[in-house]
Design an enzyme around this catalytic site. Sequence first.
Site, PDB file in Angstrom:
ATOM      1  N   ASP A  35       0.814  -1.206   0.000  1.00  0.00           N
ATOM      2  CA  ASP A  35       0.000   0.000   0.000  1.00  0.00           C
ATOM      3  C   ASP A  35       0.850   1.260   0.000  1.00  0.00           C
ATOM      4  O   ASP A  35       2.044   1.211   0.213  1.00  0.00           O
ATOM      5  CB  ASP A  35      -0.854   0.032   1.276  1.00  0.00           C
ATOM      6  N   LYS A  57      -3.229   3.412  -2.406  1.00  0.00           N
ATOM      7  CA  LYS A  57      -4.453   4.179  -2.629  1.00  0.00           C
ATOM      8  C   LYS A  57      -4.231   5.634  -2.256  1.00  0.00           C
ATOM      9  O   LYS A  57      -3.767   5.936  -1.179  1.00  0.00           O
ATOM     10  CB  LYS A  57      -5.581   3.633  -1.759  1.00  0.00           C
ATOM     11  N   MET A 171      -9.448   7.508   9.866  1.00  0.00           N
ATOM     12  CA  MET A 171     -10.052   8.028   8.629  1.00  0.00           C
ATOM     13  C   MET A 171     -11.088   9.103   8.937  1.00  0.00           C
ATOM     14  O   MET A 171     -12.139   9.163   8.293  1.00  0.00           O
ATOM     15  CB  MET A 171     -10.712   6.887   7.837  1.00  0.00           C
ATOM     16  N   GLY A 200       1.567  10.049  12.393  1.00  0.00           N
ATOM     17  CA  GLY A 200       2.103   9.533  13.646  1.00  0.00           C
ATOM     18  C   GLY A 200       3.205   8.511  13.444  1.00  0.00           C
ATOM     19  O   GLY A 200       3.178   7.756  12.469  1.00  0.00           O
TER      20      GLY A 200
HETATM   21  N1  SAH Z   1      -5.120  -0.873   9.220  1.00  0.00           N
HETATM   22  C1  SAH Z   1      -4.658   0.436   9.581  1.00  0.00           C
HETATM   23  C2  SAH Z   1      -5.725   1.476   9.412  1.00  0.00           C
HETATM   24  C3  SAH Z   1      -6.172   1.663   7.990  1.00  0.00           C
HETATM   25  S1  SAH Z   1      -7.323   2.958   7.808  1.00  0.00           S
HETATM   26  C4  SAH Z   1      -4.148   0.413  11.021  1.00  0.00           C
HETATM   27  O1  SAH Z   1      -4.335  -0.582  11.734  1.00  0.00           O
HETATM   28  O2  SAH Z   1      -3.495   1.376  11.421  1.00  0.00           O
HETATM   29  C5  SAH Z   1      -6.270   4.330   7.483  1.00  0.00           C
HETATM   30  C6  SAH Z   1      -6.317   5.287   8.653  1.00  0.00           C
HETATM   31  O3  SAH Z   1      -5.392   4.891   9.641  1.00  0.00           O
HETATM   32  C7  SAH Z   1      -5.898   6.700   8.307  1.00  0.00           C
HETATM   33  O4  SAH Z   1      -6.964   7.433   7.756  1.00  0.00           O
HETATM   34  C8  SAH Z   1      -5.528   7.234   9.666  1.00  0.00           C
HETATM   35  O5  SAH Z   1      -6.655   7.556  10.423  1.00  0.00           O
HETATM   36  C9  SAH Z   1      -4.891   6.020  10.296  1.00  0.00           C
HETATM   37  N2  SAH Z   1      -3.428   6.024  10.154  1.00  0.00           N
HETATM   38  C10 SAH Z   1      -2.665   5.097   9.562  1.00  0.00           C
HETATM   39  N3  SAH Z   1      -1.357   5.415   9.664  1.00  0.00           N
HETATM   40  C11 SAH Z   1      -1.301   6.568  10.354  1.00  0.00           C
HETATM   41  C12 SAH Z   1      -0.244   7.411  10.806  1.00  0.00           C
HETATM   42  N4  SAH Z   1       1.040   7.126  10.563  1.00  0.00           N
HETATM   43  N5  SAH Z   1      -0.548   8.522  11.498  1.00  0.00           N
HETATM   44  C13 SAH Z   1      -1.828   8.832  11.754  1.00  0.00           C
HETATM   45  N6  SAH Z   1      -2.857   8.078  11.356  1.00  0.00           N
HETATM   46  C14 SAH Z   1      -2.607   6.967  10.673  1.00  0.00           C
END
Ligand code: SAH
Length: 497
Positions: A35, A57, A171, A200
């Site tokens: 991804d 994406k 999200m 983060g």
């Molecule tokens: N499966 C992933 C989440 C996928 S949905 C997990 O477990 O983390 C994607 C969402 O994850 C983003 O819209 C955001 O809200 C969050 N996200 C993923 N990586 C992030 C990061 N480094 N910092 C902040 N939010 C993050």
Amino acid sequence: MTGKVTLVGAGPGDPGLLPRKGEAALRAAEVVVYDRLIAPELLELLPPTAERIDVGKEADHHPVPQWRINEILLEKAQEGKNVVRLKGGDPFLFGRGGEELDLLAQHHIPFEVVPGVTSALAVPAYAGIPVTHRDYASSLHIVTGHAKAGSPLQINFRALAEAGGTCVFLMGVSALERICDGLLAAGMATETSAAVVERGTLPGQRKIVSNLGHLAEETRRADLHSPAVIVVGEVAALSDRFDWFDMLPLKGRTVVVTRPKRRAGALRSRLRELGADVVDYPCIETVPRLENPLLEQCLAQISHYDWVAFTSSAGVEVFFDALWRLGLDSRALGGVKLAAIGPSTAQALEARHLRADFMPTVYDTEHLALGLAQRTNGPVLLPRAALGSPILPRVLEEQGVAFTDVPVYDTVFPGEHADALLPLLAAGETWVTFTSASTVRGFVGSLPEGTDLSRVLGLCIGPQTAAECARHGIRTRVAREATVPALVELILKVAGE
Ligand code: SAH
């Protein structure tokens, strides 16, 4: 024979958060389907022959639709490949991991799942927010703020408000206002602590800590965007007190590393641990000379030499590889003494269980040559870069020492590849680490002619490297001694000024 698919959670961004089982899967992968937001360091774990398929994406448009990703996994497994599906965070938390397994299960393709460190927990942790705390929250609710275009959010705000625990929204940035309004309408107090953490666990992590009444407005003002995690609950107020990531000494600093890729690891990871945003910009590569009649001739008569003097770990590697290829090993060196220019070269010898008989107190070619002149009773062999410093042979000559200078590797410059760097140079003072004069030449040569170098600060491992910078008008600071730890120490010092 059918292959296998391993769904691996890559974690939220910091490459150090990949699980060990995930690392093992990547090292054995034949195909990886990954991804957006996957750390490039993780792809470096792949065997060089592995096929890489980017299905990343972008927000709001999907270059590779989910049904097609599912098909790719199936097709590659049916070809008998060992497939890794690398996904951000944890593969099952809002990650559509379940959908990807559906098709595989239908076709009886074997699969495994390596859970990942989810952003829902790790991002608050890197922002100093414990998601539960005995005094403030005894439950945690992880909620998606994503809604199909045009339809309302499917969030049971009343249930969240009544439960009274910590709420983490993924999200959710584009729906932030509606989320806050929904929680307030369900009875949460406007003073309830809340935070938004953008990118983060990555060097560019930013956050704002506020309360439910002001969160949306402050997020807009700070211009925070996706990917971001929203945390609502009293624990968010602990953020500033428990913040450790923003406190790292190099947080917010960008440092360019120009070492050859294969050797950049230690410097790069140390700077990252200290919070720096490290930009990999390899300016030289070393290419061993595999056909090397002069070296073979010298090796055949190695006992003729009193010393072999090494000026780089690359030189050590190529020298011993050549010895091995000739059907010999280190016993062939017999009583020949070994010199190393500095600690990392000495370490390369130690890795072969050989001790350096001499290492100068100042790690440069001049001190190496003077020290050899004092010690040697016979000729010295110099297996080193074709582009090595002219100082070493010059000083040996002046001192009347016989030597054979054998080029064992070439230094190649990748040429112009400055696209990633030019915006940085344009933005202001740019910190660039240089570990040899040739990295400086490679750096300057990689930039379009006429690039303004006045805002580059060259962080140099030693005086000869700094002299090369000065030749190109680059300002410099020089490490206390020519080692990577001393270079890191210098960077910390400059950061503290
Ligand atoms: N499966 C992933 C989440 C996928 S949905 C997990 O477990 O983390 C994607 C969402 O994850 C983003 O819209 C955001 O809200 C969050 N996200 C993923 N990586 C992030 C990061 N480094 N910092 C902040 N939010 C993050």
